[in-house]
Write a protein that holds these residues in place. Structure first.
Motif, short mmCIF file in Angstrom:
data_model
loop_
_atom_site.label_atom_id
_atom_site.label_comp_id
_atom_site.label_asym_id
_atom_site.label_seq_id
_atom_site.Cartn_x
_atom_site.Cartn_y
_atom_site.Cartn_z
N ALA A 96 63.43 11.88 -61.95
CA ALA A 96 64.24 12.80 -62.75
C ALA A 96 63.36 13.76 -63.55
O ALA A 96 63.63 14.96 -63.60
CB ALA A 96 65.16 12.01 -63.68
N VAL A 149 68.38 8.91 -66.34
CA VAL A 149 69.14 9.96 -65.64
C VAL A 149 70.23 10.51 -66.55
O VAL A 149 70.54 9.93 -67.59
CB VAL A 149 69.76 9.42 -64.32
CG1 VAL A 149 68.67 8.98 -63.35
CG2 VAL A 149 70.74 8.28 -64.58
N SER A 207 68.12 20.29 -62.02
CA SER A 207 68.85 19.57 -63.05
C SER A 207 70.34 19.77 -62.81
O SER A 207 70.74 20.80 -62.28
CB SER A 207 68.45 20.12 -64.41
OG SER A 207 69.11 19.45 -65.44
N ALA A 227 70.03 15.33 -63.19
CA ALA A 227 69.62 14.23 -62.32
C ALA A 227 70.56 13.06 -62.53
O ALA A 227 70.82 12.66 -63.67
CB ALA A 227 68.19 13.82 -62.62
#
Length: 193
Positions: free
Chosen positions: A25, A57, A34, A36
């Protein structure tokens, strides 16, 4: 965005799962990718604990399918009662704004003489037609199914998916995903709220 899917994790794997997920991530974000997220099983809260995973995440994709699976006895892929219980547990743990509810668009054909197969909505209709029986809605799970001597098929359709989406919305979920596009009942694109 990025969605990671690590299967078969156990509680003993959590530290490695967390470190690897965070590294992926962070790397994705550093490269302009982005948000994630991570796909997680609906009911395995021990191997995939929601709140701790959100340290790595941005969101969790709760896989609300395979209530019955390739090696299980025949049955629904995702009955509304089962899915909403699992979704409610996940939403209560991490908040509904960080949950994506993932629903099935496929089915399974169980046979007594061979391995279970993944089937599309159209294939399930053809199997039932070939057995000279209709696909019928199971009242307990809202899932279409047909049983014949030596086989059984259970499949998701637009009616079931609409019920699942409506139920998820009642829990505050507003983001949805579908698994196995190309296998779906084409009516989902116009009939699902």
């Amino acid at each position: 965005g990025l969605i990671m899917d690590f299967e078969g994790m156990t509680p003993d794997d959590f530290d490695a799962l967390f470190r690897v997920s965070r590294a992926f991530a962070d790397s994705a974000r550093a490269h302009g990718v982005s948000p994630a997220g991570m796909a997680i099983p609906a009911t395995d809260t021990a191997g995939y604990p929601g709140r701790p995973l959100l340290g790595a995440v941005d969101f969790l994709v709760v896989m609300l399918y395979d209530q019955h699976w390739l090696t299980s006895p025949p049955g629904p892929i995702s009955s509304p009662d089962w899915a909403m219980r699992a979704l409610g547990i996940r939403a209560a743990d991490i908040g509904s704004s960080r949950v994506v509810a993932a629903f099935p668009t496929y089915g399974y054909e169980w046979r007594t003489d061979s391995a279970t197969n993944v089937v599309s909505y159209d294939e399930a209709q053809n199997l039932a037609r070939s057995a000279h029986i209709p696909l019928e809605r199971d009242p307990a799970s809202s899932t279409l199914h047909a049983d014949w001597d030596g086989g059984s098929v259970w499949v998701s359709d637009a009616v079931l998916l609409d019920s699942l989406v409506r139920g998820a919305r009642r829990t505050g979920i507003t983001k949805f995903a579908l698994w196995r596009l190309g296998l779906e009942d084409p009516r989902i694109w116009t009939a699902v709220v």
